[in-house]
Motif scaffolding. Structure first.
Motif, PDB file in Angstrom:
ATOM      1  N   LEU A 109       0.607  -3.766 -13.623  1.00 33.80           N
ATOM      2  CA  LEU A 109       0.231  -3.460 -12.241  1.00 33.80           C
ATOM      3  C   LEU A 109      -1.271  -3.606 -12.039  1.00 33.80           C
ATOM      4  N   ARG A 110      -1.628  -4.151 -10.900  1.00 34.67           N
ATOM      5  CA  ARG A 110      -3.016  -4.071 -10.433  1.00 34.67           C
ATOM      6  C   ARG A 110      -3.028  -2.985  -9.369  1.00 34.67           C
ATOM      7  N   VAL A 111      -3.926  -2.028  -9.520  1.00 34.94           N
ATOM      8  CA  VAL A 111      -4.020  -0.892  -8.601  1.00 34.94           C
ATOM      9  C   VAL A 111      -5.431  -0.895  -8.014  1.00 34.94           C
ATOM     10  N   ARG A 112      -5.511  -1.111  -6.703  1.00 35.79           N
ATOM     11  CA  ARG A 112      -6.814  -1.155  -6.041  1.00 35.79           C
ATOM     12  C   ARG A 112      -6.972   0.062  -5.149  1.00 35.79           C
ATOM     13  N   ASN A 113      -8.091   0.749  -5.287  1.00 34.10           N
ATOM     14  CA  ASN A 113      -8.412   1.878  -4.425  1.00 34.10           C
ATOM     15  C   ASN A 113      -9.062   1.303  -3.168  1.00 34.10           C
ATOM     16  N   ALA A 114      -8.403   1.446  -2.036  1.00 34.27           N
ATOM     17  CA  ALA A 114      -8.897   0.884  -0.777  1.00 34.27           C
ATOM     18  C   ALA A 114      -9.823   1.843  -0.035  1.00 34.27           C
ATOM     19  N   ASP A 115     -10.193   2.954  -0.662  1.00 36.54           N
ATOM     20  CA  ASP A 115     -10.984   3.994  -0.021  1.00 36.54           C
ATOM     21  C   ASP A 115     -12.330   4.132  -0.746  1.00 36.54           C
ATOM     22  N   PRO A 116     -13.371   4.624  -0.071  1.00 39.78           N
ATOM     23  CA  PRO A 116     -14.654   4.801  -0.762  1.00 39.78           C
ATOM     24  C   PRO A 116     -14.697   6.001  -1.711  1.00 39.78           C
ATOM     25  N   GLY A 152       0.806  -1.213   0.000  1.00 42.05           N
ATOM     26  CA  GLY A 152       0.000   0.000   0.000  1.00 42.05           C
ATOM     27  C   GLY A 152       0.839   1.263   0.000  1.00 42.05           C
ATOM     28  N   ASP A 153       0.305   2.291  -0.659  1.00 51.31           N
ATOM     29  CA  ASP A 153       0.881   3.628  -0.614  1.00 51.31           C
ATOM     30  C   ASP A 153      -0.264   4.589  -0.914  1.00 51.31           C
ATOM     31  N   GLY A 154      -0.466   5.559  -0.038  1.00 56.02           N
ATOM     32  CA  GLY A 154      -1.622   6.432  -0.169  1.00 56.02           C
ATOM     33  C   GLY A 154      -2.881   5.601   0.011  1.00 56.02           C
ATOM     34  N   HIS A 155      -3.885   5.864  -0.806  1.00 55.39           N
ATOM     35  CA  HIS A 155      -5.125   5.095  -0.743  1.00 55.39           C
ATOM     36  C   HIS A 155      -5.075   3.846  -1.625  1.00 55.39           C
ATOM     37  N   PHE A 156      -3.964   3.638  -2.345  1.00 59.39           N
ATOM     38  CA  PHE A 156      -3.879   2.533  -3.300  1.00 59.39           C
ATOM     39  C   PHE A 156      -3.124   1.341  -2.733  1.00 59.39           C
ATOM     40  N   GLY A 180     -14.233   4.521  -5.923  1.00 63.70           N
ATOM     41  CA  GLY A 180     -14.162   3.952  -4.585  1.00 63.70           C
ATOM     42  C   GLY A 180     -14.226   2.433  -4.602  1.00 63.70           C
ATOM     43  N   HIS A 181     -13.263   1.804  -3.959  1.00 63.89           N
ATOM     44  CA  HIS A 181     -13.158   0.352  -3.839  1.00 63.89           C
ATOM     45  C   HIS A 181     -13.092  -0.350  -5.189  1.00 63.89           C
ATOM     46  N   VAL A 218      10.322  -2.594  -8.703  1.00 66.36           N
ATOM     47  CA  VAL A 218       9.458  -1.491  -9.109  1.00 66.36           C
ATOM     48  C   VAL A 218       9.127  -0.678  -7.869  1.00 66.36           C
ATOM     49  N   ARG A 219       9.263   0.645  -7.958  1.00 67.02           N
ATOM     50  CA  ARG A 219       8.831   1.540  -6.878  1.00 67.02           C
ATOM     51  C   ARG A 219       7.453   2.059  -7.235  1.00 67.02           C
ATOM     52  N   VAL A 220       6.447   1.610  -6.479  1.00 62.20           N
ATOM     53  CA  VAL A 220       5.072   2.031  -6.733  1.00 62.20           C
ATOM     54  C   VAL A 220       4.731   3.199  -5.820  1.00 62.20           C
ATOM     55  N   SER A 221       3.901   4.086  -6.326  1.00 66.04           N
ATOM     56  CA  SER A 221       3.592   5.300  -5.589  1.00 66.04           C
ATOM     57  C   SER A 221       2.126   5.658  -5.781  1.00 66.04           C
ATOM     58  N   GLY A 222       1.445   5.859  -4.676  1.00 58.96           N
ATOM     59  CA  GLY A 222       0.017   6.146  -4.703  1.00 58.96           C
ATOM     60  C   GLY A 222      -0.319   7.622  -4.758  1.00 58.96           C
ATOM     61  N   ASP A 223      -1.507   7.950  -4.298  1.00 56.29           N
ATOM     62  CA  ASP A 223      -2.012   9.326  -4.362  1.00 56.29           C
ATOM     63  C   ASP A 223      -1.502  10.152  -3.192  1.00 56.29           C
ATOM     64  N   ARG A 224      -1.785  11.457  -3.245  1.00 54.00           N
ATOM     65  CA  ARG A 224      -1.389  12.409  -2.200  1.00 54.00           C
ATOM     66  C   ARG A 224      -2.611  13.175  -1.717  1.00 54.00           C
ATOM     67  N   ASP A 225      -3.763  12.508  -1.738  1.00 55.43           N
ATOM     68  CA  ASP A 225      -5.032  13.147  -1.404  1.00 55.43           C
ATOM     69  C   ASP A 225      -5.224  13.260   0.106  1.00 55.43           C
ATOM     70  N   PRO A 226      -6.240  14.008   0.530  1.00 50.82           N
ATOM     71  CA  PRO A 226      -6.556  14.053   1.968  1.00 50.82           C
ATOM     72  C   PRO A 226      -6.856  12.653   2.508  1.00 50.82           C
ATOM     73  N   ALA A 227      -6.550  12.445   3.781  1.00 51.81           N
ATOM     74  CA  ALA A 227      -6.705  11.124   4.408  1.00 51.81           C
ATOM     75  C   ALA A 227      -8.148  10.642   4.403  1.00 51.81           C
TER      76      ALA A 227
END
Length: 192
Positions: free
Chosen positions: A91-98, A55-59, A138-139, A159-168
């Protein structure tokens, strides 16, 4: 066969095919030549197992494949040769946030044994018609290709994966937890 139940009908059809197929395979079409036997299936090239999700960010990222030594990239409208060698990451990228969050291809880096980090090659990405950014619901999850042009003698170590920088979270003023360098997913590429 009226009145037969679906399972019985399937069993009868299967039995009929079992009798017919060997007979059809022996047919030579009247040419006098023996019928060619069907080609043996070609085994699929072994590829490394998918990485553990990180995980990194919400991803949450899973590296599904990592290939290097590719001599060219082709797409529906163009092709290209690398300056060094092409590497491709799936890459499979899953959004763990709603909430919606944006995946950015340029943040995904290949790492070399000497610590060099290489970003995606814009032309190869365009040839493969891969978006620079994707808004992930979301999800939801997406699978993407990321293409790199690295030196021919590069020894890729992951591979260095990097997620979003959004509000928590909703109405939060804090940025979600993320690694500014990206999270390293170690891996040895399949060559070719």
């Amino acid at each position: 066969m009226p009145g037969m139940r679906p399972k019985a009908l399937c069993a009868a059809a299967g039995a009929a095919l079992a009798v017919l197929l060997p007979s059809l395979a022996a047919c030579d079409g009247g040419s006098g030549e023996p019928a060619a036997s069907p080609a043996a299936p070609v085994p699929a090239r072994a590829s490394p197992a998918a990485s553990r999700p990180v995980g990194d960010g919400h991803f949450v990222f899973t590296v599904l494949s990592l290939r290097c030594g590719l001599p060219a990239v082709t797409g529906t409208h163009s092709e290209a040769q690398p300056d060094g060698q092409f590497c491709s990451v799936r890459l499979r990228v899953r959004n763990a946030d709603p909430g919606f969050h944006t995946y950015v291809a340029a943040r995904q880096r290949l790492q070399d044994a000497d610590g060099t980090r290489t970003g995606p090659d814009p032309f190869a990405m365009a040839v493969r018609r891969q978006h620079e950014t994707v808004e992930v619901g979301g999800h939801d999850l997406i699978e993407v290709e990321v293409w790199y042009d690295v030196p021919g003698d590069a020894r890729i170590t992951g591979v260095r994966v990097s997620g979003d920088r959004d509000p928590a979270g909703y109405l939060s003023s804090e940025t979600v937890a993320y690694d500014p360098q990206g999270v390293l997913v170690p891996g040895v590429p399949v060559i070719g």
